[in-house]
Structure formats: C-alpha cells, structure tokens
Design an enzyme around this catalytic site. Structure first.
Site, mmCIF file in Angstrom:
data_model
loop_
_atom_site.group_PDB
_atom_site.id
_atom_site.type_symbol
_atom_site.label_atom_id
_atom_site.label_comp_id
_atom_site.label_asym_id
_atom_site.label_seq_id
_atom_site.Cartn_x
_atom_site.Cartn_y
_atom_site.Cartn_z
ATOM 1 N N ASP A 76 -26.561 -17.254 48.542
ATOM 2 C CA ASP A 76 -25.778 -16.195 47.914
ATOM 3 C C ASP A 76 -26.626 -15.631 46.776
ATOM 4 O O ASP A 76 -26.713 -16.208 45.689
ATOM 5 C CB ASP A 76 -24.455 -16.767 47.398
ATOM 6 C CG ASP A 76 -23.580 -15.684 46.760
ATOM 7 O OD1 ASP A 76 -24.049 -14.538 46.634
ATOM 8 O OD2 ASP A 76 -22.436 -16.007 46.392
ATOM 9 N N TYR A 100 -20.413 -20.051 42.505
ATOM 10 C CA TYR A 100 -19.415 -18.975 42.577
ATOM 11 C C TYR A 100 -19.784 -18.026 43.697
ATOM 12 O O TYR A 100 -20.928 -17.592 43.802
ATOM 13 C CB TYR A 100 -19.346 -18.206 41.247
ATOM 14 C CG TYR A 100 -18.299 -17.111 41.261
ATOM 15 C CD1 TYR A 100 -16.947 -17.423 41.366
ATOM 16 C CD2 TYR A 100 -18.656 -15.769 41.189
ATOM 17 C CE1 TYR A 100 -15.978 -16.424 41.399
ATOM 18 C CE2 TYR A 100 -17.696 -14.765 41.209
ATOM 19 C CZ TYR A 100 -16.362 -15.096 41.318
ATOM 20 O OH TYR A 100 -15.396 -14.108 41.343
ATOM 21 N N LYS A 104 -24.227 -6.529 43.656
ATOM 22 C CA LYS A 104 -24.688 -6.139 42.316
ATOM 23 C C LYS A 104 -25.852 -5.128 42.336
ATOM 24 O O LYS A 104 -25.625 -3.972 42.642
ATOM 25 C CB LYS A 104 -24.969 -7.390 41.483
ATOM 26 C CG LYS A 104 -23.650 -8.181 41.308
ATOM 27 C CD LYS A 104 -23.640 -9.298 40.324
ATOM 28 C CE LYS A 104 -22.205 -9.815 40.179
ATOM 29 N NZ LYS A 104 -22.003 -11.223 40.334
HETATM 30 C C1 LIG Z 1 -20.769 -11.626 41.330
HETATM 31 C C2 LIG Z 1 -20.949 -12.642 42.388
HETATM 32 C C3 LIG Z 1 -20.144 -12.668 43.543
HETATM 33 C C4 LIG Z 1 -18.956 -11.762 43.714
HETATM 34 O O1 LIG Z 1 -19.308 -10.433 43.792
HETATM 35 P P1 LIG Z 1 -18.146 -9.321 43.534
HETATM 36 O O2 LIG Z 1 -18.858 -8.028 43.764
HETATM 37 O O3 LIG Z 1 -17.686 -9.542 42.132
HETATM 38 O O4 LIG Z 1 -17.084 -9.592 44.533
HETATM 39 C C5 LIG Z 1 -20.455 -13.571 44.543
HETATM 40 N N1 LIG Z 1 -21.476 -14.426 44.407
HETATM 41 C C6 LIG Z 1 -22.256 -14.450 43.310
HETATM 42 C C7 LIG Z 1 -23.402 -15.397 43.242
HETATM 43 C C8 LIG Z 1 -22.008 -13.563 42.258
HETATM 44 O O5 LIG Z 1 -22.768 -13.619 41.157
#
Ligand SMILES: *Cc1c(COP(=O)(O)O)cnc(C)c1O
Length: 444
Positions: A234, A142, A263
């Site tokens: 990521d 994701y 985050k």
């Molecule tokens: C939460 C998340 C995202 C997206 O971040 P948002 O601030 O919700 O746009 C992208 N990559 C990973 C691995 C995530 O856990």
C-alpha cells in the site's frame, strides 16, 4: 493570534457536519482552524493567521499550495472542456503509461477515487485471483476506511476496530506486528494455504513513521512466493514521495505483486489506483470477472493534475529539493532532542518526518543523525519504534494537548496527533526549515 472566525465556523459546522468535519483527523482540539487559502508552503486561516504547513493535505501536495504552471494549466483546461464524460479519455492512458514506466511492480492499473477504494479493490482482486479469503495486515498499518482492515488485536484474535463492522469481516484478517519476521513465518506455517495476500505499507506512514528493519520485506516476499499468496504494497502515502518516481518499492528493492496508490498520483485531487502484474490486474471487469467500477474513476481533471505533477517531478529537481530539506529538518530536530528530550525519536525518510515522543532513555553516541534508519549497530536500535504498538506507547497526549498547540502558536501547522506523517514540500525553503527547528527548540 485570534481564532474567532474559525470558532464561529466550527460552531456552524457542528450542527450540520458529523463532528464538524469531513475526515476525523481534522478535528484538532479545541477546534480546528478553517483554511481560507494556501500560499506556497503556507496556509492562511479564516482569521488571517499564516501557518507554515507540514500537513500538506495529509500527503498529496508535493508542491505545496501553488501548483506548478503546467499542472494548473492542465487542470483548468480539463475543467473547462467539460469536467467528465463517462467515456474514456487520452489523459487516463497517458497517466497509466507514465506510472507503468516508472513503478517496478506496475504493468497495468485501474484508477479509482481514493486510497480506500484502491485497497478495497486490491483485496477483492487478491482474494479472487488466489481463491482464498484470508489477508495478513500489520498492527498499526492503515489502509483507509475499509471493513477488512479496520481491525485490532493480534494473530490469535482479530476484531473489528469500529462498531458497525460484523465480526465476520475480521475473521478473515490476521494482524501481525510490523518488522517481526518470525511471527509472519509462523502465521504462514499455520494458515499459509488460506492466505490470499499480505497487505502492508512498505514504511508505516500513519502510525508515526516506522521504517522496515533489514530483510523484513524480503521475508514477506519469500513467504508469499512459497505459499502462492500475493504481496500487496500500500503505497498510497509513500508513492511518488519516497524513492522518487519509482516509489518506496524501488528504494527497498522488493517488488510486490500489487501496489495501491493514491494521494500524490492525483496531483491534489481525489484519486486511488491499483497496479500490478498484468495477469492479475486484468482480472478486473470487464476483461475479467472481478467487479470493479466507478462513476468518477479516471476523472480527467484528476488524471491531468496527476500526469503533469509527475512529469514536472521528472523534469525538475523536485525530489532532490524536498529530500535535502527533509534531511536538514530531521538532523536539526535530532540536535534539539539531544539537548531537550533525549528519550524522543526522530523518524522519517526523504521528505517525511515525525518526532515520536518515546519514553525510553537513549544513548546519544553514534545514533542516526537524520531520522531512525533501523541500523542494527545503532546504540538506540532497541529503543527505536519497530511496530505500531511501540508508537502507540509514546506520549500521545503531550503531542496533542501541549506540543501541537505550542507549534501552532509559533505559526507552524503539524499533523494534530502523534501518528500522522508530516511532509516537506517543494515550496519550503531552507529558511522555513531553520524557523521550524527553532520552534521545536522553543516548544519541546
Ligand atoms: C491515506 C491512506 C489511505 C487512504 O486513502 P484515502 O484517499 O484517504 O481513502 C490508504 N492507505 C494509506 C497507506 C494511506 O496513507
């Protein structure tokens, strides 16, 4: 436990907010509880019910709901001195220096406002830097709500996973199973010279929790080097959560070319960042010509919250505390499963945990005691999820419709589906963990 106020609020919300929520995962069944306020490791809903919280904002809240004093003071001071300016501020430089000092791959970075924005810009940067269009992503990985990565399918045929995205976006994306080095090698053999980047979470954190098998990221690193492609980690969810201030890459010992963050690095406020080797990151405008911009990017309140959050973690036993409680919790749930549901799998590392409702029978002897480590000599090695598809094959409905509700009735707030990670915070105590293990015992 009554939910009249939450139900009434959801009723109002359904008229004016799409699906009654502003992020789809929040719409738990039959209706979500609306939060009134947080209190340490707890949240209190509109009807006054208290829940021990393991959602933690879906990842950003390392300290729970009471910010450490220096974080709160910095937030208030930056909010009251004028929230933002459209001109640079010192605190952006301070946070950038801190991140660059601690995260192995990061020499230079650009702050944005969400993890989604970070991965969008990272992909654009990688495409521009390499002059290539294709990206490789993991099935079940994701990267936020971005067009190029909202895809499904397999390496032969990748399609958009949402209406509204032209097929032409997915044409440039190749999906491969996580942990499958042979498929990755094969894809590079066929398309290597067209691949701008491999974009992957170091640990799948939004599709259960899937740990990498030994050597997987090393293989990706070698393939990228051989073909001149970039490796992008990521770390939006693992960053400053797994591997402490060095992030998951420091624990894995594999250094990507680019890293996306989000985050925790915003200390509870909206944030994202793209970091990496200076010669790549400086291609962003205005130094280079890869367009990147944002009204709120580097917002002083967010930067101050992020900086003080990380400084506090550097000066206190934060990671020791959350990691030890994570271990205690995973070990406790593992014992409960041995008796109650031996086919299920405990996953997670550090302060992340999840129970995957896998269906395969397993052999209790000599298994991992506090969450699957993908040990090849483990008797359960073949039964532990290796890919997103393995997690998708689990008993998702039982989690959502029975188990999650049951835990909520016990006053424990877990993520509402089988896929999202759960987190222990600095505010949790050993007593909270024991209470949670007892609730698992009852609910399973
Ligand atoms: C939460 C998340 C995202 C997206 O971040 P948002 O601030 O919700 O746009 C992208 N990559 C990973 C691995 C995530 O856990």
């Amino acid at each position: 436990m009554t939910h009249d106020e939450s139900r009434a609020l959801y009723d109002r919300a359904l008229s004016v907010l799409a699906g009654g929520v502003n992020s789809s995962v929040r719409a738990s069944m039959p209706y979500p509880f609306f939060v009134e306020n947080g209190d340490g490791a707890y949240v209190i809903d509109a009807d006054g019910n208290r829940y021990l919280d393991y959602v933690m904002g879906y990842g950003p809240l390392l300290y729970g709901h009471d910010l450490p004093e220096p974080v709160e003071a910095a937030v208030q001071s930056h909010a009251s001195s004028g929230p933002m300016y459209g001109a640079p501020t010192e605190v952006e430089v301070d946070l950038a220096e801190f991140v660059a000092r601690h995260v192995p791959s990061v020499e230079m970075l650009r702050f944005v406002n969400s993890g989604t924005e970070a991965t969008v810009s990272a992909v654009r940067l990688a495409r521009a830097y390499t002059g290539r269009d294709k990206i490789v992503v993991m099935q079940g990985g994701y990267h936020g709500a971005q067009e190029s990565t909202l895809v499904e399918g397999d390496r032969e045929s990748t399609q958009p996973s949402s209406p509204g995205i032209p097929d032409s976006f997915a044409e440039h994306t190749i999906t491969v199973p996580f942990n499958d080095a042979d498929t990755a090698a094969d894809v590079f053999e066929n398309h290597g010279h067209d691949i701008a980047a491999v974009l992957t979470e170091p640990i799948l954190g939004n599709m259960g929790v899937v740990m990498p098998v030994d050597g997987y990221h090393e293989t990706l690193r070698e393939l990228c080097d051989e073909y001149g492609s970039l490796l992008i980690f990521d770390e939006v969810i693992t960053g400053f959560r797994v591997g402490g201030l060095g992030c998951a890459q420091s624990e894995l010992g594999v250094t990507p070319d680019l890293t996306t963050l989000g985050k925790i690095v915003g200390g509870g406020f909206p944030v994202g960042a793209i970091g990496g080797r200076a010669e790549i990151v400086e291609q962003f405008t205005p130094g280079g010509d890869v367009f990147q911009s944002g009204t709120f990017s580097g917002h002083p309140v967010t930067m101050a919250a992020g900086l003080e959050t990380l400084r506090y973690a550097a000066e206190n036993d934060v990671y020791d505390h959350v990691d030890a409680l994570g271990e205690q919790l995973r070990a406790g749930i593992t014992d409960v499963l041995a008796e109650r549901a031996p086919e299920y799998t405990v996953v997670g590392t550090g302060s992340i945990f999840k129970t995957i409702f896998t269906r395969d029978g397993r052999d209790g002897a000599d298994h991992c005691e506090a969450g699957c480590r993908q040990r090849e000599d483990c008797p359960n090695y073949n039964a532990c999820p290796k890919t997103g598809a393995d997690v998708a094959a689990a008993e998702t409905n039982r989690w959502e419709r029975v188990f999650w509700q049951e835990m909520k009735d016990h006053g424990i707030f877990l993520t509402a589906n089988q896929y999202e990670s759960q987190f222990v915070s600095y505010a949790h105590t050993k007593k909270d963990i024991q209470r949670t293990i007892d609730a698992y015992q009852d609910a399973l």
